[in-house]
Design a protein around this motif. Structure first.
Motif, short mmCIF file in Angstrom:
data_model
loop_
_atom_site.label_atom_id
_atom_site.label_comp_id
_atom_site.label_asym_id
_atom_site.label_seq_id
_atom_site.Cartn_x
_atom_site.Cartn_y
_atom_site.Cartn_z
N TRP A 46 3.95 -2.00 10.83
CA TRP A 46 3.29 -2.58 9.66
C TRP A 46 3.24 -4.10 9.79
O TRP A 46 4.25 -4.75 10.11
CB TRP A 46 4.04 -2.19 8.39
CG TRP A 46 3.46 -2.77 7.13
CD1 TRP A 46 3.89 -3.87 6.46
CD2 TRP A 46 2.35 -2.27 6.40
NE1 TRP A 46 3.11 -4.11 5.36
CE2 TRP A 46 2.15 -3.14 5.31
CE3 TRP A 46 1.48 -1.19 6.58
CZ2 TRP A 46 1.13 -2.94 4.38
CZ3 TRP A 46 0.46 -1.00 5.65
CH2 TRP A 46 0.30 -1.87 4.57
N CYS A 47 2.08 -4.68 9.57
CA CYS A 47 1.91 -6.14 9.58
C CYS A 47 1.72 -6.61 8.14
O CYS A 47 0.80 -6.18 7.45
CB CYS A 47 0.70 -6.53 10.44
SG CYS A 47 0.30 -8.30 10.35
N LYS A 48 2.59 -7.51 7.71
CA LYS A 48 2.51 -8.00 6.34
C LYS A 48 1.40 -9.03 6.15
O LYS A 48 1.09 -9.40 5.02
CB LYS A 48 3.86 -8.62 5.94
CG LYS A 48 4.95 -7.58 5.79
CD LYS A 48 6.22 -8.17 5.21
CE LYS A 48 7.28 -7.08 5.01
NZ LYS A 48 8.53 -7.61 4.42
N GLY A 49 0.82 -9.51 7.27
CA GLY A 49 -0.33 -10.40 7.16
C GLY A 49 -1.61 -9.61 7.04
O GLY A 49 -2.44 -9.87 6.17
N CYS A 50 -1.79 -8.63 7.91
CA CYS A 50 -2.98 -7.77 7.86
C CYS A 50 -2.90 -6.75 6.73
O CYS A 50 -3.92 -6.20 6.32
CB CYS A 50 -3.13 -7.02 9.18
SG CYS A 50 -3.33 -8.06 10.64
N LYS A 51 -1.67 -6.50 6.24
CA LYS A 51 -1.44 -5.46 5.23
C LYS A 51 -1.96 -4.11 5.72
O LYS A 51 -2.63 -3.37 5.00
CB LYS A 51 -2.06 -5.85 3.89
CG LYS A 51 -1.42 -7.07 3.25
CD LYS A 51 -2.07 -7.43 1.94
CE LYS A 51 -1.36 -8.60 1.28
NZ LYS A 51 -1.30 -9.79 2.12
N LYS B 102 0.82 -1.23 0.00
CA LYS B 102 0.00 0.00 0.00
C LYS B 102 0.85 1.27 0.00
O LYS B 102 0.48 2.27 0.61
CB LYS B 102 -0.94 0.02 1.20
CG LYS B 102 -1.98 -1.08 1.20
CD LYS B 102 -2.91 -0.95 2.39
CE LYS B 102 -3.97 -2.01 2.40
NZ LYS B 102 -4.88 -1.90 3.57
N GLY B 103 1.99 1.21 -0.67
CA GLY B 103 2.84 2.39 -0.78
C GLY B 103 3.89 2.53 0.29
O GLY B 103 4.63 3.52 0.30
N VAL B 104 3.99 1.56 1.22
CA VAL B 104 5.01 1.60 2.27
C VAL B 104 6.25 0.86 1.77
O VAL B 104 6.16 -0.28 1.34
CB VAL B 104 4.49 0.95 3.57
CG1 VAL B 104 5.55 1.02 4.66
CG2 VAL B 104 3.21 1.63 4.02
N CYS B 105 7.41 1.51 1.84
CA CYS B 105 8.63 0.89 1.33
C CYS B 105 9.15 -0.17 2.29
O CYS B 105 8.71 -0.27 3.44
CB CYS B 105 9.70 1.95 1.06
SG CYS B 105 10.47 2.63 2.55
N ALA C 282 9.15 -9.28 14.39
CA ALA C 282 8.45 -10.10 13.39
C ALA C 282 7.76 -9.22 12.36
O ALA C 282 7.42 -8.07 12.62
CB ALA C 282 7.43 -10.99 14.09
N THR C 283 7.57 -9.77 11.17
CA THR C 283 6.91 -9.02 10.10
C THR C 283 5.39 -9.18 10.15
O THR C 283 4.68 -8.47 9.43
CB THR C 283 7.42 -9.48 8.73
OG1 THR C 283 7.16 -10.89 8.58
CG2 THR C 283 8.91 -9.23 8.60
N LYS C 284 4.90 -10.11 10.97
CA LYS C 284 3.46 -10.32 11.12
C LYS C 284 3.08 -10.28 12.59
O LYS C 284 3.87 -10.67 13.45
CB LYS C 284 3.04 -11.67 10.52
CG LYS C 284 3.24 -11.76 9.01
CD LYS C 284 2.77 -13.11 8.49
CE LYS C 284 2.96 -13.20 6.97
NZ LYS C 284 2.52 -14.51 6.44
N CYS C 285 1.87 -9.83 12.86
CA CYS C 285 1.40 -9.75 14.23
C CYS C 285 1.15 -11.16 14.77
O CYS C 285 1.16 -12.14 14.02
CB CYS C 285 0.13 -8.90 14.32
SG CYS C 285 -1.30 -9.61 13.47
N ALA C 286 0.89 -11.24 16.07
CA ALA C 286 0.73 -12.56 16.70
C ALA C 286 -0.45 -13.33 16.12
O ALA C 286 -0.36 -14.54 15.91
CB ALA C 286 0.54 -12.37 18.21
#
Length: 236
Positions: A133-138, A111-114, A152-156
């Motif tokens: 930023w969560c890559k799962g929830c986007k 969504k435009g976030v680098c 982590a790149t994704k939330c719990a």
């Protein structure tokens, strides 16, 4: 509480530092004229400005893994960055180096976030809340939603869903292997049954042949009497 704050986080377009760099159909750009939108998107579509840091980055359609050695105008550390409230009209100005591109990229699903800003922890000043930023929830989530794995790149919740999905796939694969193995054993048992019936037929045939009269059997009693009578006549 953290859960209450999570449910009351502003929409995504109100959390970014540069909403003007959001896609044309974004709620942040609904008031822009067609000429402004056309001018904004007339440049090379493979280069876009990050909606968080404002730096020009290459826009890619697939996930890109960045190297820790990458450098540029963005800093990929987890240092808390600042989010100025766009509602207060205090959003920062794009950096002067925006004419240059950075080594980081903007994935299509971000969504435009680098890829530098999506690993940072951001402070929302109006809410005094930290988000990431969560890559799962986007989308941005409360930093506390990442649990103990703060990097982590994704939330719990997304990590738990990923574990459940992986466990289900593993169980399905295990069942498929078990079914395949059972089918193989059944085929072998059928072959053994056919071989056994053939062996029994052969044995029966052999027994019948053994019981059948042979051409060279022992002489019968009538033949012996005839031979004895012939011998007495010759001795007379």
């Amino acid at each position: 509480s953290g859960q209450t704050l999570e449910n009351h986080l502003p929409p995504f377009h109100q959390l970014v530092n540069f909403p003007e760099y959001l896609p044309q159909k974004s709620p942040a750009n609904v008031n822009q004229t067609d000429n402004e939108n056309k001018h904004k998107h007339s440049s090379n579509s493979s280069i876009k400005n990050c909606v968080m840091c404002g730096i020009r980055c290459h826009f890619v359609g697939s996930i890109v893994t960045k190297s820790p050695a990458q450098d540029g105008n963005c800093n990929g550390s987890l240092a808390v960055a600042d989010i100025a409230s766009s509602a207060a009209g205090s959003a920062p100005s794009p950096p002067n180096a925006a004419i240059n591109t950075t080594a980081f990229v903007i994935p299509r699903q971000n969504k435009g976030v680098c890829t530098s800003c999506d690993v940072k922890v951001w402070l929302v000043r109006d809410l005094n809340a930290t988000i990431k930023w969560c890559k799962g929830c986007k989308n941005f989530r409360q930093w506390s939603a990442f649990g103990e794995k703060t990097r982590a790149t994704k939330c719990a919740k997304c990590r738990d869903r990923q574990k459940e999905k992986y466990a289900a796939q593993k169980e399905l694969l295990k069942m498929k292997r078990k079914i395949s193995a059972s089918a193989g054993v059944g085929a072998c048992s059928g072959s053994e049954g056919e071989d056994s019936s053939k062996t029994q037929t052969t044995l029966c045939s052999k027994d019948e042949n053994d019981n059948a009269p042979k051409e060279h059997d022992e002489p019968s009693d009538s033949r012996l009497d005839a031979a004895i009578g012939l011998s007495k006549m010759m001795n007379l």
